[in-house]
Design an enzyme around this catalytic site. Sequence first.
Site, mmCIF file in Angstrom:
data_model
loop_
_atom_site.group_PDB
_atom_site.id
_atom_site.type_symbol
_atom_site.label_atom_id
_atom_site.label_comp_id
_atom_site.label_asym_id
_atom_site.label_seq_id
_atom_site.Cartn_x
_atom_site.Cartn_y
_atom_site.Cartn_z
ATOM 1 N N SER A 133 -5.368 62.495 74.452
ATOM 2 C CA SER A 133 -5.574 62.392 75.899
ATOM 3 C C SER A 133 -4.238 62.063 76.560
ATOM 4 O O SER A 133 -3.602 61.064 76.219
ATOM 5 C CB SER A 133 -6.596 61.281 76.197
ATOM 6 O OG SER A 133 -6.792 61.152 77.583
ATOM 7 N N LYS A 159 -5.827 67.096 76.016
ATOM 8 C CA LYS A 159 -6.690 66.783 77.172
ATOM 9 C C LYS A 159 -5.797 66.206 78.258
ATOM 10 O O LYS A 159 -5.029 65.264 77.991
ATOM 11 C CB LYS A 159 -7.752 65.780 76.738
ATOM 12 C CG LYS A 159 -8.394 64.953 77.843
ATOM 13 C CD LYS A 159 -9.591 64.192 77.284
ATOM 14 C CE LYS A 159 -9.794 62.878 77.992
ATOM 15 N NZ LYS A 159 -11.004 62.177 77.490
ATOM 16 N N LYS A 161 -5.508 64.322 81.894
ATOM 17 C CA LYS A 161 -6.170 63.592 82.974
ATOM 18 C C LYS A 161 -5.837 64.310 84.282
ATOM 19 O O LYS A 161 -4.680 64.706 84.484
ATOM 20 C CB LYS A 161 -5.649 62.147 83.030
ATOM 21 C CG LYS A 161 -6.102 61.306 81.866
ATOM 22 C CD LYS A 161 -7.598 61.112 81.868
ATOM 23 C CE LYS A 161 -8.012 60.186 80.754
ATOM 24 N NZ LYS A 161 -9.465 59.973 80.730
ATOM 25 N N ASP A 187 -9.895 65.939 82.123
ATOM 26 C CA ASP A 187 -10.809 64.822 82.350
ATOM 27 C C ASP A 187 -10.508 64.215 83.712
ATOM 28 O O ASP A 187 -9.401 63.746 83.947
ATOM 29 C CB ASP A 187 -10.634 63.752 81.265
ATOM 30 C CG ASP A 187 -11.665 62.627 81.398
ATOM 31 O OD1 ASP A 187 -11.673 61.736 80.526
ATOM 32 O OD2 ASP A 187 -12.466 62.650 82.348
ATOM 33 N N GLU A 212 -14.199 67.475 82.028
ATOM 34 C CA GLU A 212 -14.937 66.244 81.703
ATOM 35 C C GLU A 212 -15.177 65.399 82.948
ATOM 36 O O GLU A 212 -14.247 65.138 83.706
ATOM 37 C CB GLU A 212 -14.122 65.458 80.669
ATOM 38 C CG GLU A 212 -14.786 64.237 80.094
ATOM 39 C CD GLU A 212 -13.896 63.527 79.071
ATOM 40 O OE1 GLU A 212 -12.905 64.124 78.609
ATOM 41 O OE2 GLU A 212 -14.189 62.373 78.764
ATOM 42 N N ASP A 237 -19.130 62.226 80.305
ATOM 43 C CA ASP A 237 -18.642 61.031 79.598
ATOM 44 C C ASP A 237 -19.359 59.831 80.234
ATOM 45 O O ASP A 237 -20.404 59.396 79.753
ATOM 46 C CB ASP A 237 -17.112 60.960 79.747
ATOM 47 C CG ASP A 237 -16.488 59.657 79.242
ATOM 48 O OD1 ASP A 237 -15.256 59.596 79.157
ATOM 49 O OD2 ASP A 237 -17.226 58.703 78.946
ATOM 50 N N LYS A 261 -19.229 58.080 73.210
ATOM 51 C CA LYS A 261 -18.497 56.818 73.057
ATOM 52 C C LYS A 261 -19.516 55.726 72.724
ATOM 53 O O LYS A 261 -20.326 55.347 73.576
ATOM 54 C CB LYS A 261 -17.779 56.434 74.351
ATOM 55 C CG LYS A 261 -16.623 57.325 74.720
ATOM 56 C CD LYS A 261 -15.994 56.853 76.022
ATOM 57 C CE LYS A 261 -14.828 57.732 76.403
ATOM 58 N NZ LYS A 261 -14.289 57.348 77.729
ATOM 59 N N GLY A 289 -12.642 58.263 73.278
ATOM 60 C CA GLY A 289 -11.831 57.104 72.886
ATOM 61 C C GLY A 289 -11.652 56.139 74.047
ATOM 62 O O GLY A 289 -11.695 56.544 75.204
HETATM 63 C C1 LIG Z 1 -8.716 58.381 75.859
HETATM 64 C C2 LIG Z 1 -9.343 58.440 77.192
HETATM 65 O O1 LIG Z 1 -8.972 59.214 78.023
HETATM 66 N N1 LIG Z 1 -10.355 57.568 77.409
HETATM 67 C C3 LIG Z 1 -11.195 57.431 78.571
HETATM 68 C C4 LIG Z 1 -10.436 56.928 79.756
HETATM 69 C C5 LIG Z 1 -9.744 55.639 79.570
HETATM 70 C C6 LIG Z 1 -8.476 55.544 80.064
HETATM 71 C C7 LIG Z 1 -7.768 54.381 80.002
HETATM 72 C C8 LIG Z 1 -8.315 53.258 79.433
HETATM 73 C C9 LIG Z 1 -7.614 52.046 79.370
HETATM 74 C C10 LIG Z 1 -8.177 50.945 78.776
HETATM 75 C C11 LIG Z 1 -9.437 51.035 78.237
HETATM 76 C C12 LIG Z 1 -10.144 52.226 78.307
HETATM 77 C C13 LIG Z 1 -9.597 53.344 78.907
HETATM 78 C C14 LIG Z 1 -10.318 54.544 78.996
HETATM 79 C C15 LIG Z 1 -11.922 58.725 78.923
HETATM 80 O O2 LIG Z 1 -12.129 59.590 78.087
HETATM 81 O O3 LIG Z 1 -12.357 58.831 80.077
HETATM 82 MG MG LIG Z 2 -13.514 60.679 79.842
#
Ligand SMILES: CC(=O)N[C@@H](Cc1ccc2ccccc2c1)C(=O)O
Ligand SMILES: [Mg+2]
Length: 366
Positions: A133, A159, A161, A187, A212, A237, A261, A289
């Site tokens: 990501s 991926k 953002k 995402d 996403e 998600d 998740k 994640g």
């Molecule tokens: C890997 C990924 O993009 N994870 C989340 C977003 C995310 C982004 C930043 C974070 C910071 C601290 C704790 C959780 C977090 C989750 C998601 O899929 O939407």
């Molecule tokens: Mg997400």
Amino acid sequence: LKLEGVELIRIRMPLVAPFRTSFGTETTREILLLRAVTNGAEGWGECVAMNDPLYSSEYVDGAADVLRRFLVPALRTGVPATGVAPALARFKGHRMAKAALETAVLDAELRAEGRSFGRELGAVRERVPSGVSVGIMSSIDALLDAVAGYLAEGYLRIKLKIEPGWDVEPVRAVRERFGDAVLLQVDANTAYTVGDARHLAKLDPFDLLLIEQPLDEEDVRGHAALARQLRTPVCLDESIVSARAAADAIAFGACAIVNIKPGRVGGYLEARRVHDVCAAHGVPVWAGGMLETGLGRAANVALAALPGFTLPGDTSASGRYYREDITEPFVLVDGHLAVPSGPGLGVAPLPDRLAEVTVATEWIAA
Ligand SMILES: CC(=O)N[C@@H](Cc1ccc2ccccc2c1)C(=O)O
Ligand SMILES: [Mg+2]
């Protein structure tokens, strides 16, 4: 197993680089770990809640409070791991806190019996393909450098953002620089509204695997309307908080793919039920994640080895987020991570490393 108590361990882990999403920028992860002490063995759980309620309503201090006052005391009677969720059901919400507690009890149980997480959950693979990501960056050039680095490391899926103002251009730039063969998805973390459909349709020519969570987590109807206007498959998600939520979203046509998740749905046992519901509907899933340490990462990699996980997940190597993990690091080999095979999670915190990053501990007697 008799639960004697749970130690709450608050750790602080600096990220190797700031991680920017549509809901904020994270530079240091404050994480709540749980060490469950039972008469048979000890078990570990990791709460994925952020320090601030920006991804979901949960946050670290709130999770610690609900565990201390309600969730751990509710397990005084001593329940098997499969009895944890039922014993906690009367308390509303707090799925990430509940997930961490169930995981710690399950880990203790499995270590005592010498069974691995993967075996318990139904893993069918010994290694899983790994995606990465990539945060919102200060410039397109910085983004392209980051993507080039991850591809060089061997990540099998990228991926990005996105948010309004940082979406079509970054995707176009990555496609132009790295070609059409790279597995690519985006995402939005709920940053758009259904009124943005025509704008989001501009992503359709780039052959993305999925988009996403474009809309608000509660906007199932909006996602269904959006899905009818996009060629790019919609993946959810934040909206998928349980197996029932997955069944509803699929029935309403709100998603074609699901990011699973365990912390978001209340634990690994519910995560398996989400997997099973999706598989029953022919809906592919992948492992999301939450910037976990090696503890949560070990459990996520085991989950990602279930048959319905047919897309690379965000189960990146430890080094994606941390210079030094609190467990033996997960390292990418040919774009894959090995599923731990030892009892329970198969990993444990390295005592010295854990001590270095620990900022507070608290014992809660069950
Ligand atoms: C890997 C990924 O993009 N994870 C989340 C977003 C995310 C982004 C930043 C974070 C910071 C601290 C704790 C959780 C977090 C989750 C998601 O899929 O939407
Ligand atoms: Mg997400």
